[in-house]
Structures are given as structure tokens and as C-alpha cells.
Enzyme design. Structure first.
Site, PDB file in Angstrom:
ATOM      1  N   GLU A   1     -31.660  64.082 -22.121  1.00  0.00           N
ATOM      2  CA  GLU A   1     -30.294  64.581 -22.372  1.00  0.00           C
ATOM      3  C   GLU A   1     -29.867  65.685 -21.417  1.00  0.00           C
ATOM      4  OE1 GLU A   1     -30.165  65.461 -26.586  1.00  0.00           O
ATOM      5  OE2 GLU A   1     -30.500  63.365 -27.103  1.00  0.00           O
TER       6      GLU A   1
ATOM      7  N   GLU B   1     -33.712  54.312 -28.108  1.00  0.00           N
ATOM      8  CA  GLU B   1     -33.661  54.923 -29.460  1.00  0.00           C
ATOM      9  C   GLU B   1     -32.627  54.204 -30.316  1.00  0.00           C
ATOM     10  OE1 GLU B   1     -33.143  59.184 -29.345  1.00  0.00           O
ATOM     11  OE2 GLU B   1     -34.488  59.418 -27.641  1.00  0.00           O
TER      12      GLU B   1
HETATM   13  C1  XIL Z   1     -34.417  63.514 -33.599  1.00  0.00           C
HETATM   14  C2  XIL Z   1     -35.426  63.181 -34.705  1.00  0.00           C
HETATM   15  O1  XIL Z   1     -35.222  61.848 -35.109  1.00  0.00           O
HETATM   16  C3  XIL Z   1     -35.255  64.118 -35.865  1.00  0.00           C
HETATM   17  O2  XIL Z   1     -36.272  63.918 -36.841  1.00  0.00           O
HETATM   18  C4  XIL Z   1     -35.294  65.572 -35.374  1.00  0.00           C
HETATM   19  O3  XIL Z   1     -35.027  66.435 -36.452  1.00  0.00           O
HETATM   20  C5  XIL Z   1     -34.295  65.803 -34.263  1.00  0.00           C
HETATM   21  O4  XIL Z   1     -34.521  64.858 -33.222  1.00  0.00           O
HETATM   22  N1  XIL Z   1     -32.117  61.990 -29.321  1.00  0.00           N
HETATM   23  C6  XIL Z   1     -33.450  62.153 -29.048  1.00  0.00           C
HETATM   24  C7  XIL Z   1     -34.431  62.250 -30.155  1.00  0.00           C
HETATM   25  O5  XIL Z   1     -33.839  62.105 -27.878  1.00  0.00           O
HETATM   26  O6  XIL Z   1     -35.526  63.050 -29.820  1.00  0.00           O
HETATM   27  C8  XIL Z   1     -33.770  62.777 -31.411  1.00  0.00           C
HETATM   28  O7  XIL Z   1     -34.717  62.714 -32.474  1.00  0.00           O
HETATM   29  C9  XIL Z   1     -32.534  61.970 -31.737  1.00  0.00           C
HETATM   30  C10 XIL Z   1     -31.529  62.064 -30.622  1.00  0.00           C
END
Ligand code: XIL
Length: 338
Positions: free
Chosen positions: A148, A256
Site C-alpha cells: 500500500e 486478498e
Molecule cells: C487486515 C487484517 O485482515 C485484519 O485482521 C487486521 O486487523 C488489519 O489488517 N490490506 C492488507 C491486509 O494488506 O494486511 C489487511 O489485513 C487488509 C487490507
């Protein structure tokens, strides 16, 4: 002789039947050369979770265990135990591992958030990369090196790393990682970067292209794809984006994926169909664009999914429901992978 042939072919048919009975999304995807899997949490330590993981995944990524705040709560202590245990499980079951993520603006420990100088940031960054890659040598298929790094308008996110090191921090991290790498792929991961024509997606593509031109070691780009049934979905723009990355020798991970529904429509058949359409259309792109290497769902099942806590009024975004039952979307993907 004839009898032997008959018996042999009976045995082969029986074996085929038995192994067909055991076919899963994971086994079918493996045959097709697609990495498929899920982000795991503590479900990896319970027997039911393990069964579902084996059924769905030939690659796994930790939802949180590998992030800085969990892995390295302070500058001196490395918390490897959850990671090592999950890698042991994965190895035993022929499942590959992805590392998420080395550098991000969230879930950092306070010693990271409190860094003050360029020198300090470089020292911590290099040490972070080297320690992780040494510990996990030969056990990781893909590293998300930076996560990100862009704002929605395509400018660089003003993370602690950017603020101390400038945009160069990304090339630096990739370079140091490649010097300590033993065969893993190095990725940059992002959200809202999937559609050609969107400012963040175009900025990321141009940036990755410039890294390639400068000879910075980068193998792939992750498109997170946290989607919703009530937002526009443009598969043509996603496919076009994958193709332009292919043209510059960059592979893609659908890294994701989740497709959330508004709570008022959890039982609405049309909405459930829409969710299935989005998942299967993405899977189709992954199966037909040769540079798309993986399809990873963010969370094994709805009970622990991050969606309801993050997107108020939404949920049901995973492939398995709160009780680990397969949703129709599982069957649809299973068919598609035949
Ligand atoms: C999220 C997790 O799913 C949660 O459990 C945590 O509290 C916050 O992070 N983008 C990403 C992931 O790259 O690492 C994130 O994961 C969701 C958004």
C-alpha cells in the site's frame, strides 16, 4: 493374460474413482498450475480449520502473524513461533507460503513509528529484510516487500518509510531483498490498483515500469481486490491491466480477494449470484491470463473475516460461511477448475 489386464484396469478405475472423490479446489487448481489459497489466522491451529485450508489452498499467507507489530513487537524480540508452526503445517501438506508484509504504514511496532533519521530507518529496514529472509530461507514462494505505497490520486503515501527515505525506499527494499533472496518472488501489493484508467492503478503501473527500466529487481504486483456487490465491477479493465503488466514481464497476484454483501441483502438470491459472478469472473481472468499466478481469498470463513469490522453494515464476503459450510460460490469455482 486377459484376466490380468481386466483386473489391472478395474484397479485403475477404482483408484481414479477414489481420487476423483477427493478432488478439491486446491487439487484442481494445482493441476491447472494456479496458486489458490487463503489468508489464515488461528484457524490454522484448529482441526476443522486445517481441513478447510487443505481443501481450498495450495498457497497460504498469514493474515497478521507476519506483520511487523506481531513479528517484531520491539527492536530486539522476534516472535517466530506462530509463523514457524504454520510453515510446518504447510510443508507437511504440500502447501506453499507467501510472506505478507515487510513494509507497510499500518500494524507497525512503536520502534518503527518512532524512527527519527534516514540512517536509523535504513538500518532497521535492512536488518528487517535480512533477518526475515535468513530465517525463512527456501520456505517462501512470494514476499510482499512493500504494501500500500500509493494514495488514491496516485501520489506516494506519506508513510514513515516515505517520510524518512523518500520514494527510493521501495527500490532500496527490493534491492536488499533480492541480494538475500533464495528463489522467492518479490512483489509490491496494493488495493484499488486493479483497473486500467484509475489514477492509483496507472500510477502504480508507471512506477513498476520505471523500476523495471532501471533494473530494480521486482517480479510481481499484488491486486488486493477487496470488492463489494454494490460497487461497480469492471472485468475488462482488470484484464487489460493484467495484460499491460504481462507486456513488461510482471506477474500478478489476486492477493486478498473478498466480495462483501450489504447486511440487508445477505439472503437476497440476486446478491448472492452477484457475489458468485464476481468471484468466478476473477477466477476466469486468473485462469486465462498467463501472468496471473495466484488467487488468494482474504480469510477462510465469515466468522473471522475482517470485513464486518472494517466495512460497517457489510459481511458474508468469504467462500465459507460462519460455520465453515461451503457457499454456492465454492461449488461454482470447483466446477470452473475442472
Ligand atoms: C487486515 C487484517 O485482515 C485484519 O485482521 C487486521 O486487523 C488489519 O489488517 N490490506 C492488507 C491486509 O494488506 O494486511 C489487511 O489485513 C487488509 C487490507
Amino acid at each position: 493374460m486377459k484376466k490380468t489386464i481386466l483386473v489391472t484396469s478395474l484397479i485403475v478405475s477404482l483408484l481414479t474413482l477414489v481420487s476423483c472423490g477427493k478432488e478439491t479446489i486446491a487439487s484442481r487448481a494445482t493441476k491447472k498450475g494456479l496458486e489458490i489459497g487463503t489468508a489464515y489466522a488461528s484457524d490454522i491451529f484448529d482441526p476443522e480449520g486445517q481441513e478447510r485450508i487443505k481443501e481450498f489452498s495450495n498457497i497460504l499467507v498469514a493474515e497478521n502473524f507476519m506483520k511487523c507489530a506481531n513479528l517484531r513487537p520491539n527492536a530486539k524480540f522476534w516472535n517466530w513461533s506462530d509463523i514457524d508452526h504454520s510453515i510446518e503445517f504447510a510443508e507437511k501438506n504440500n502447501i506453499q507460503m507467501k510472506f505478507h508484509t515487510m513494509f507497510w504504514h499500518q500494524q507497525n511496532s512503536s520502534f518503527i513509528n518512532n524512527m527519527k533519521s534516514k540512517e536509523e530507518a535504513l538500518e532497521i529496514m535492512d536488518n528487517h529484510i535480512i533477518t526475515i529472509m535468513d530465517h525463512l530461507k527456501g520456505k517462501i514462494k512470494v514476499y510482499d516487500v512493500v504494501n500500500e505505497m500509493f494514495e488514491e490520486d496516485g501520489s506516494f503515501r506519506k508513510s514513515i518509510w516515505y517520510n524518512l527515505l523518500g520514494e527510493e525506499y521501495i527500490a532500496h527494499a527490493l534491492t536488499v531483498a533480492s541480494e538475500h533472496n533464495s528463489g522467492a518472488k518479490l512483489y509490491l501489493n496494493e488495493y484499488n490498483n486493479e483497473c486500467v484508467g484509475y489514477p492509483k492503478a496507472d500510477a502504480m503501473y508507471n512506477f513498476v515500469k520505471s523500476l523495471k527500466e532501471k533494473g530494480v529487481p521486482i517480479d510481481g504486483v499484488g491486486m488486493q481486490l477487496h470488492l463489494s456487490t454494490d460497487l461497480p465491477f469492471d472485468p475488462d479493465a482488470i484484464r487489460a491491466n493484467c495484460k499491460r503488466y504481462a507486456d513488461i514481464g510482471i506477474e500478478i497476484s489476486f492477493s486478498e480477494v473478498d466480495v462483501r454483501l450489504p447486511a440487508s441483502k445477505f439472503k437476497d438470491p440476486e446478491e448472492i449470484k452477484k457475489q458468485e459472478y464476481i468471484y468466478t469472473t476473477l477466477l476466469d481472468i486468473a485462469l486465462t491470463e498467463p501472468n496471473v499466478k495466484s488467487f488468494i481469498v482474504w480469510g477462510m470463513y465469515d466468522r473471522t473475516s475482517w470485513v464486518p469490522a472494517t466495512f460497517g453494515g457489510y459481511g458474508n464476503a468469504c467462500i465459507y460461511d460462519v460455520e465453515y459450510n461451503k457457499k454456492p460460490v465454492y461449488e461454482a469455482m470447483f466446477e470452473q477448475l475442472k
